[in-house]
Design a protein around this motif. Structure first.
Motif, PDB file in Angstrom:
ATOM      1  N   VAL A 218     -17.383 -23.787  68.435  1.00  0.00           N
ATOM      2  CA  VAL A 218     -17.689 -24.070  66.969  1.00  0.00           C
ATOM      3  C   VAL A 218     -17.280 -25.533  66.940  1.00  0.00           C
ATOM      4  O   VAL A 218     -17.951 -26.379  65.869  1.00  0.00           O
ATOM      5  CB  VAL A 218     -16.558 -23.023  66.173  1.00  0.00           C
TER       6      VAL A 218
ATOM      7  N   ALA B 278     -20.380 -27.330  67.997  1.00  0.00           N
ATOM      8  CA  ALA B 278     -21.541 -27.095  67.124  1.00  0.00           C
ATOM      9  C   ALA B 278     -21.321 -28.128  66.003  1.00  0.00           C
ATOM     10  O   ALA B 278     -22.265 -28.861  65.440  1.00  0.00           O
ATOM     11  CB  ALA B 278     -21.565 -25.923  66.714  1.00  0.00           C
ATOM     12  N   ILE B 279     -19.849 -28.357  65.547  1.00  0.00           N
ATOM     13  CA  ILE B 279     -19.696 -29.054  64.044  1.00  0.00           C
ATOM     14  C   ILE B 279     -20.137 -30.602  64.612  1.00  0.00           C
ATOM     15  O   ILE B 279     -20.699 -31.383  63.610  1.00  0.00           O
ATOM     16  CB  ILE B 279     -18.609 -28.806  63.717  1.00  0.00           C
TER      17      ILE B 279
ATOM     18  N   THR C 242     -24.012 -31.196  65.397  1.00  0.00           N
ATOM     19  CA  THR C 242     -25.253 -31.158  64.497  1.00  0.00           C
ATOM     20  C   THR C 242     -25.203 -32.352  63.518  1.00  0.00           C
ATOM     21  O   THR C 242     -24.139 -33.203  63.474  1.00  0.00           O
ATOM     22  CB  THR C 242     -25.183 -30.067  63.578  1.00  0.00           C
TER      23      THR C 242
ATOM     24  N   HIS D 104     -23.179 -32.089  60.369  1.00  0.00           N
ATOM     25  CA  HIS D 104     -21.764 -31.894  60.881  1.00  0.00           C
ATOM     26  C   HIS D 104     -21.066 -30.569  60.153  1.00  0.00           C
ATOM     27  O   HIS D 104     -20.164 -30.514  59.430  1.00  0.00           O
ATOM     28  CB  HIS D 104     -20.853 -32.892  60.490  1.00  0.00           C
ATOM     29  N   ARG D 105     -21.941 -29.441  60.249  1.00  0.00           N
ATOM     30  CA  ARG D 105     -21.885 -28.167  59.479  1.00  0.00           C
ATOM     31  C   ARG D 105     -22.184 -27.048  60.420  1.00  0.00           C
ATOM     32  O   ARG D 105     -23.232 -27.206  61.168  1.00  0.00           O
ATOM     33  CB  ARG D 105     -22.440 -28.284  58.110  1.00  0.00           C
ATOM     34  N   PHE D 106     -21.659 -25.843  60.329  1.00  0.00           N
ATOM     35  CA  PHE D 106     -21.929 -24.674  61.328  1.00  0.00           C
ATOM     36  C   PHE D 106     -21.330 -23.545  60.469  1.00  0.00           C
ATOM     37  O   PHE D 106     -20.259 -23.360  59.990  1.00  0.00           O
ATOM     38  CB  PHE D 106     -21.200 -24.808  62.601  1.00  0.00           C
TER      39      PHE D 106
ATOM     40  N   SER E 143     -18.072 -20.752  57.135  1.00  0.00           N
ATOM     41  CA  SER E 143     -18.660 -22.081  57.136  1.00  0.00           C
ATOM     42  C   SER E 143     -17.447 -23.210  57.881  1.00  0.00           C
ATOM     43  O   SER E 143     -16.323 -22.960  57.319  1.00  0.00           O
ATOM     44  CB  SER E 143     -19.468 -22.554  56.034  1.00  0.00           C
ATOM     45  N   TYR E 144     -18.105 -24.062  58.537  1.00  0.00           N
ATOM     46  CA  TYR E 144     -17.086 -25.198  58.984  1.00  0.00           C
ATOM     47  C   TYR E 144     -17.997 -26.278  58.622  1.00  0.00           C
ATOM     48  O   TYR E 144     -19.091 -26.491  58.981  1.00  0.00           O
ATOM     49  CB  TYR E 144     -17.039 -24.938  60.218  1.00  0.00           C
ATOM     50  N   SER E 145     -17.148 -27.506  57.985  1.00  0.00           N
ATOM     51  CA  SER E 145     -17.764 -28.609  57.789  1.00  0.00           C
ATOM     52  C   SER E 145     -16.599 -29.843  57.567  1.00  0.00           C
ATOM     53  O   SER E 145     -15.401 -29.419  57.349  1.00  0.00           O
ATOM     54  CB  SER E 145     -18.653 -28.484  56.587  1.00  0.00           C
TER      55      SER E 145
END
Length: 484
Positions: free
Chosen positions: A123, A126-127, A130, A133-135, A149-151
């Motif tokens: 995760v 991925a953050i 991208t 900077h969101r996954f 959600s992660y940001s």
């Protein structure tokens, strides 16, 4: 195979019902699919809106805080504010440092397990990899769907300060309720549509097949021996009109062919009749010629037996002349159509009277009803009976032991039945199909017109004649015609 045996009307009916049913199922399936898509879009967009609003509140808190804006100070900065923000937006909020370690959570107490205190390495990758900077992770647990959600949260210098995690439960109860209500209303609408479709299918299939049934009835009624009516159908489709025109053209061609055939048959019949008449007349002419020539050679006026010879010569000529007269009468009777006289007769009495002219003592008569009445010409009925009985007597060999002819008059529902049974030689198998043909005979004398004439008379009075026969056992002729 069973589908092929169904009538066109039934197939049209079932096809229309099946079409409406399939359309209903497809519409329902598309509706459910569309609702599911809208639900997914709704949850995705709602999470994005919540995330933006929470980030906006977090940025405001960071801007107004008196603590140094550092990752290590995040628990102090959001010591109380995280609960307020979570309460406002109705979501749980977790704050992690850049390495994925939990800093602060809006949950008052939580278990210190790896799933909540530490973010998985994939995760974090991925953050960071991208562009936004969101996954978002989506998983299911106990039949419920969760999004998480992660940001990044940035400081005033756009430097990553922490990782915001928003766990989101997709609650579809309201949407499912709406979907169920919509499907229920749609079901009622489909039920109404199905009833309308059944009614329309019945009417439409009947309308389509009505014209075809009329054409089929006309085709079944088509006969070569009568004048056939053409089909006249107004406001029909192009295909039906083509079929009707083809049938009407066939009727015209059939009438032309029938006229040609009738003309040909009449000409052939007259030719055959002329041959038969000529043949039958030649038979007595030959002995007459021989008798005249013999008389010429042997004539002697001074012969003492001259009167006897003249008498013998005259008898021979008279005999042959009588034969020619009987031939002419037979052909005349056959050619003459029996007149349909509306004469009410007691059939039993007339048949018994017709049998009186026969001297054979083996002819038996019986009847179960002495008051049978029918509309029939007296002379023609006597002619029918005498011809059948005479035919029976001629079929019995002279050396036959116990010869027998039985004439029976009975009532059979709405018909009079006359049967003539003999124990003669019978009719051979190859001659059974020819028995009622004119000029057909198995005897050495006669023109073969008797049974043909009987058939002609009986059919004129809307009757029928049939026979059964076994060779060397006997023959039974049965005549039926309507009674009063």
């Amino acid at each position: 195979m069973r589908l092929k045996k169904m009538s066109l009307r039934v197939r049209i009916f079932f096809a229309m019902i099946l079409l409406v049913l399939i359309a209903s199922i497809l519409i329902a399936a598309v509706t459910i699919y569309q609702y599911n898509e809208e639900a997914r879009d709704y949850h995705r967009e709602r999470l994005e809106r919540k995330e933006k609003a929470i980030i906006s509140d977090i940025n405001y808190v960071i801007k107004e805080t008196t603590y140094p804006v550092e990752t290590e100070k995040v628990p102090l900065i959001f010591k109380d504010e995280i609960y307020r923000i979570a309460a406002i937006h109705g979501l749980k909020i977790n704050l992690y440092d850049i390495d994925g370690t939990l800093l602060k959570s809006s949950k008052a107490s939580f278990s210190r397990d790896t799933t909540i205190t530490c973010i998985a390495a994939e995760v974090l990758n991925a953050i960071s990899n991208t562009a936004e900077h969101r996954f978002v992770i989506k998983n299911k647990k106990n039949g419920e769907t969760f999004q998480s959600s992660y940001s990044y949260i940035y400081d005033s210098k756009s430097k990553p300060l922490a990782i915001l995690n928003l766990p989101y439960l997709e609650n579809d109860d309201f949407l499912n309720k709406e979907l169920n209500e919509f499907l229920e209303r749609l079901g009622y609408a489909y039920l109404f549509m199905m009833l309308i479709a059944i009614l329309l299918a019945l009417l439409l299939s009947k309308y389509i097949t009505k014209t075809l049934k009329n054409i089929a009835d006309k085709i079944n009624e088509t006969r070569l021996e009568k004048r056939n009516k053409k089909i006249d159908i107004e406001s029909s489709s192009e295909e039906i009109a083509t079929l009707v025109n083809s049938y009407n053209s066939m009727i015209d061609e059939l009438e032309e062919s029938a006229v040609q055939l009738a003309t040909s048959e009449r000409e052939q019949a007259w030719r055959e009749m002329a041959k038969q008449v000529a043949h039958e007349i030649k038979n007595p002419l030959t002995p007459m010629r021989l008798s005249v020539q013999s008389f010429q050679r042997k004539f002697n006026p001074e012969d003492e037996n001259i009167h006897q010879k003249v008498d013998e010569f005259s008898k021979t000529l008279i005999q042959q002349i009588d034969t020619m007269s009987s031939i002419a009468s037979a052909f005349s009777n056959f050619a003459k159509m029996p007149a349909q006289k509306k004469e009410t007769l007691n059939v039993t009495s007339i048949v018994k009277l017709a049998l009186d002219i026969f001297s054979e003592d083996y002819i038996e008569f019986a009847s179960d009803n002495h008051d049978l009445e029918a509309n029939f010409d007296r002379t023609q009925l006597i002619r029918v009976v005498t011809n059948l009985v005479k035919n029976g007597t001629q079929a019995i060999p002279h050396d036959k032991e116990n010869p027998k002819i039985k004439v029976l008059v009975t009532s059979e529902e709405e018909m009079v039945k006359i049967s003539v049974e003999d124990n003669g030689i019978g009719v051979s198998q190859e001659n059974k199909n020819k028995i009622f043909e004119p000029k057909f005979t198995t005897k050495s004398s006669g023109m073969g017109l008797g049974l043909a004439m009987v058939k002609n008379i009986v059919e004129t009075y809307k009757g029928s004649i049939t026979f059964t026969s076994q060779q060397d056992i006997g023959t039974t002729f049965v005549v039926r015609f309507p009674k009063i």
